[in-house]
Design a protein around this motif. Structure first.
Motif, mmCIF file in Angstrom:
data_model
loop_
_atom_site.group_PDB
_atom_site.id
_atom_site.type_symbol
_atom_site.label_atom_id
_atom_site.label_comp_id
_atom_site.label_asym_id
_atom_site.label_seq_id
_atom_site.Cartn_x
_atom_site.Cartn_y
_atom_site.Cartn_z
ATOM 1 N N THR A 80 11.500 5.353 -41.691
ATOM 2 C CA THR A 80 10.671 5.433 -40.495
ATOM 3 C C THR A 80 9.978 4.087 -40.279
ATOM 4 O O THR A 80 9.821 3.301 -41.214
ATOM 5 C CB THR A 80 9.592 6.528 -40.615
ATOM 6 N N GLU A 675 7.065 18.788 -40.566
ATOM 7 C CA GLU A 675 7.213 17.444 -40.013
ATOM 8 C C GLU A 675 8.559 17.312 -39.304
ATOM 9 O O GLU A 675 9.613 17.502 -39.903
ATOM 10 C CB GLU A 675 7.098 16.403 -41.134
ATOM 11 N N HIS A 677 10.816 15.008 -36.158
ATOM 12 C CA HIS A 677 10.912 13.777 -35.369
ATOM 13 C C HIS A 677 11.959 13.962 -34.275
ATOM 14 O O HIS A 677 13.139 14.201 -34.577
ATOM 15 C CB HIS A 677 11.280 12.591 -36.264
ATOM 16 N N SER A 711 1.712 17.133 -31.000
ATOM 17 C CA SER A 711 2.087 15.741 -31.192
ATOM 18 C C SER A 711 0.930 14.888 -30.704
ATOM 19 O O SER A 711 0.436 15.071 -29.593
ATOM 20 C CB SER A 711 3.372 15.406 -30.415
ATOM 21 N N SER A 818 6.929 11.826 -33.393
ATOM 22 C CA SER A 818 6.721 12.838 -34.439
ATOM 23 C C SER A 818 6.021 14.059 -33.874
ATOM 24 O O SER A 818 5.153 13.951 -33.004
ATOM 25 C CB SER A 818 5.912 12.259 -35.601
#
Length: 915
Positions: A80, A675, A677, A711, A818
């Motif tokens: 990341t 989590e 993305h 988010s 994310s």
């Protein structure tokens, strides 16, 4: 060696058990203590900064270069990156579990070195830092001035100069991060005075380059016949504000000098003004190095803090805010309590069934020999004393007594047949038991040993649990073949009513009466079942169906969420808010936190949040809850406290507030949420990615499995797009770069030089004083030099107000945003992950994808490997039984009992979760 040897040589048997005990005690004393084994993937951080650069510039010139170089490094799982408007870039590389973190760091560093020459000169001057780190906070501390004697800048640098270096020298500390910037010598330029003297920022930088330098001048008399040799030195870097003030910028033909103090204010300020902690002190986090002993490291930190307190200035205090040992010690204390309770319960049950103190003593000794001896083996295997190994020992207590009980029961059975001599009764008993005990132990170990072949994080869990169980049972076999028969021959006596305590006689009569009654009913039931074989097969079929149904409908999860005793209140205020505005909003939140009885302490950090990243509009408030023993009632757990915070802050509409706790497994992220993305693989702009992400978050929040999805990403930060009139620049004899360089020097700041203070090297930053860069109108005070004459820079540029993000993120090279999700009450993380996957397949447009990170990634990647291993274990058991009975059909009678056991484990489990 035959079993009779140990019966005939009881001292040898005792010595073997004592050696096992001694080795176990040594292993126990030597073992590291931690919450879970080292299962988190090794992590390597790459960070650098580019003062004054926007997130877009950093993404294009720094982050992309680093990512493409690092991508594909050996054993890498995913990567990341974050590029922020404050000029910082962070690239985080995650590696497969079991990778050597030192070698991973070297490999990443080598990749970074290949693109260093492609990075902007300002970045290479500052340097690119590569270091290993585990995302596990050992503890957090605060350094404060209760009476306000010292400000945040002093406290932050006192932390950096006096505390941080000593803490870093403790073995097992990976990183110390304080949310307070270091000192920097600030040269605040006055653009009007600069214009008066026909100067621009590059002139100041040139003066610093020429007058604030370190240079090697050599010596006099070297390699000669002179009597003396003299080292030649220059005064070197300037080390005080007054010396910088007297730097000569210009000298006229008449000898008049223009000094730096004539066009600028010089002070020892901060390197970054985007953080603030005044009023609550400096908040610092101490991270654990991979493979270290958390308990031991924390104890060393305690000792160091005790010594540091003696040297603190007056009105400065160090406070331990959170300590991972609190939860660890509380958890281990409860497990040890359960362990002791299990031992006592097993002893009582054994006594109830054997009704003889002598007979009960033999299995009791087997418990201690087996459990304590296990520590020696698992220590040699590299295991730690953690919740998994302790839990395995708790379960093993009921198993390790079995072999000893079988020996004692066999001897007692010979007594009942008329044998009065304990030695002969034991000899007769062991003739048929050695093979049976060995095979039964092998069968038990065959169930657990194949688990050690499972790879990944799950494999570490299963390995430490299963091997610990197998070792304990293996030692119990040794004990049952050595100490148990030896003691049976020495201390067991046939039952004699005349010499037995009346209490024992009463217990024996009651037990026999109850047992005979139950046994009689059992015989009748079995007789009827044998006559009605269709009923037995029907029950078997229903058992299999019920087991399959329960497995499919049981919650799945990696590990259950726990109350870790800490809540992080993350805040994102309106885009464009200043530090001062964000501070006012945090005060309103803190006023409400004070009224919650479960809250013990709190602090705040402005300029950063775990949900929103860096920025003056972000903040987080770490909240430490009271000890678990001081919180009683159903409404005092961490989830209830979080709900109270949400309820009390619902009227604060000028900030987005998100609360979460620490992750259960250290090293997997900074919170206990799911989590996710969202990736842009289509090449579309950030606005499209943001829109897709918001729609997806809204869809998640409509489903019952998701408690809350959010988010912290924003794209509505007010910005200005600068356009340079190239034609006019060329007409005047300058280049667009010259115009942008002046803008960068006044507004973005220049890392111009260094200063040595307090045994450290600090930056010298050149920038316009803040009153000259308040808004776009301030450009009227900025001038550029054209052939010795000054011209307003505003005539060469035009501004367009736009809106954009304060941070740009990548996940595995693709632009990403994310998303965090909290599991709804009554559902597991596995349910939530399944729903997220389902919705992603339905809702995400073509060209957009998603990937999980942290613990969620491990859980989502779980395969059917565990069921394959389960099948292999069952095959091992079947083959061993086939060898024992010399038949391939008789073992099926044993194997058919397995579904009943599995069904029972799901029916009677409390809040079952399949891992």
């Amino acid at each position: 060696m035959k079993t009779n040897t140990f019966i005939n040589r009881p001292i040898l048997s005792v010595v073997i058990s004592l050696l096992i005990l001694l080795a176990g005690i040594i292993g126990l004393k030597s073992m590291s203590v931690e919450q879970f084994p080292d299962i988190a993937p090794p992590t390597v951080f790459v960070e650098t900064s580019y003062p004054g650069a926007s997130a877009s510039v950093l993404e294009k010139t720094v982050a992309t270069q680093l990512e493409n170089a690092i991508n594909g490094v050996e054993n890498m799982i995913y990567m990341t990156s974050e590029s922020s408007n404050n000029g910082t870039v962070f690239v985080t590389v995650y590696f497969k579990q079991g990778t050597d973190p030192d070698m991973a760091t070297v490999n990443v560093q080598n990749r970074v070195a290949t693109v260093t020459g492609l990075l902007p000169a300002e970045v290479t001057k500052i340097g690119v830092t590569t270091q290993k780190q585990q995302n596990s906070i050992l503890r957090s501390i605060t350094l404060s001035s209760p009476n306000g004697t010292y400000d945040g800048s002093f406290l932050g640098n006192y932390f950096s100069i006096n505390l941080k270096p000593q803490i870093l020298r403790i073995k097992g500390v990976g990183k110390v991060q304080s949310y307070s910037p270091d000192y920097a010598l600030r040269i605040w330029l006055d653009p009007l005075k600069m214009s008066q003297y026909r100067l621009q920022p590059s002139d100041i930088q040139n003066a610093l380059d020429n007058q604030n330098i370190e240079i090697a001048l050599g010596d006099f008399g070297g390699q000669s016949t002179n009597t003396f040799q003299y080292t030649v030195r220059y005064k070197g870097r300037l080390n005080s504000i007054d010396k910088f003030e007297n730097i000569i910028i210009q000298t006229s033909e008449t000898g008049e000098q223009l000094h730096l103090k004539d066009v600028a204010q010089i002070e020892l300020g901060k390197s970054d003004y985007n953080f603030d902690g005044d009023g609550y002190g400096v908040y610092g986090a101490i991270y654990q190095a991979a493979g270290s002993n958390a308990l031991e490291v924390n104890n060393q930190i305690d000792q160091l803090i005790g010594e540091l307190r003696k040297t603190l200035p007056k009105d400065v205090e160090i406070t331990t805010f959170t300590n991972s040992n609190d939860f660890l010690q509380s958890s281990i204390k409860k497990v040890l309590k359960t362990l002791i309770e299990a031992i006592i319960l097993v002893i009582l049950v054994v006594y109830f069934f054997l009704q003889d103190i002598r007979a009960t003593l033999i299995p009791t000794l087997s418990i201690f020999v087996s459990i304590i001896g296990t520590f020696a083996i698992i220590y040699m295997l590299g295991f730690t004393l953690n919740l998994l190994t302790l839990f395995a020992l708790v379960l093993a207590i009921g198993t390790v007594v079995d072999d000893a009980i079988v020996v004692v029961e066999a001897v007692m059975a010979n007594f009942q047949k008329g044998e009065s001599n304990s030695y002969l009764a034991t000899i007769k008993s062991m003739k048929g038991l050695t093979t049976v005990l060995s095979v039964s132990t092998l069968i038990f170990m065959a169930v657990f040993i194949p688990i050690s072949f499972v790879l990944g994080t799950n494999g570490v869990f299963y390995k430490q649990f299963g091997i610990t169980m197998a070792v304990a049972v293996g030692i119990s076999l040794i004990n049952s073949l050595t100490l148990s028969p030896a003691l049976s021959a020495l201390i067991l006596r046939p039952y004699n009513p005349n010499t037995t305590y009346k209490a024992n006689i009463a217990i024996k009569k009651a037990y026999n009466a109850t047992f005979n009654a139950i046994y009689g009913r059992y015989q009748n039931a079995i007789s009827k079942l044998i006559k009605r074989q269709w009923l037995g097969w029907s029950i078997f079929a229903l058992t299999i169906v019920g087991t399959v149904v329960l497995i499919k409908n049981t919650n799945t999860g990696f590990v259950p969420n726990e109350d870790m005793g800490v809540v992080y209140v993350n805040m994102s205020t309106a885009e464009g808010n200043t530090i001062h505005q964000t501070k006012e909003i945090t005060e309103r939140v803190i006023d409400r936190l004070k009224t919650i009885p479960e809250v013990e302490n709190y602090t705040r950090v402005i300029g950063f949040s775990f949900a929103g990243g860096t920025g003056s509009n972000n903040a987080f408030i770490p909240v430490k809850l009271k000890h678990w023993d001081q919180r009683s009632g159903d409404s005092s757990d961490i989830n209830s406290v979080i709900n109270k915070i949400y309820g009390m802050t619902s009227d604060i509409t000028d900030a987005s507030i998100v609360c979460f706790g620490d992750p259960v497994v250290p090293g997997y992220g900074m919170n206990n949420s799911i989590e996710l993305h969202i990736q842009n693989k289509s090449g579309a702009d950030i606005n499209s990615l943001y829109s897709v992400t918001q729609d997806f978050v809204a869809a998640l929040n409509q489903h019952k499995e998701i408690g809350e999805a959010f988010s912290g990403y924003k794209i509505n930060s007010a910005q200005y797009l600068v356009d340079v009139d190239v034609a006019l620049c060329q007409q005047k004899g300058i280049q667009p770069r010259d115009v942008l360089s002046v803008l960068s020097g006044y507004y973005g700041g220049i890392y111009a030089s260094n200063i040595n203070r307090y045994s450290k090297v600090y930056r010298v930053m050149v920038q316009a004083e803040n009153k000259y860069r308040l808004n776009s109108k301030s450009l009227e005070n900025i001038f550029i030099s054209i052939k010795g004459e000054m011209a307003p820079i505003s005539q060469f540029i035009s501004l367009k107000k736009i809106y954009g993000p304060t941070m740009l993120s990548h996940f595995n090279l693709f632009p990403s945003i994310s998303v965090n999700a909290m599991t709804a009450e009554g559902y597991s993380s596995g349910d939530a992950i399944a729903k997220i996957k389902e919705l992603a397949d339905e809702k995400l447009p073509k060209g957009y994808g998603y990937e999980f990170g942290g613990m969620t990634r491990e859980e989502s990647n779980q395969s059917n490997a565990i069921w394959i291993v389960f099948g292999i274990s069952a095959l091992f058991v079947y083959l061993i039984l086939a060898g024992l009975y010399e038949s391939f059909f008789i073992p099926l009678a044993v194997m058919f009992s397995v579904p009943f056991g599995i069904l029972g484990s799901f029916i009677f489990a409390i809040n079952p979760t399949v891992i």
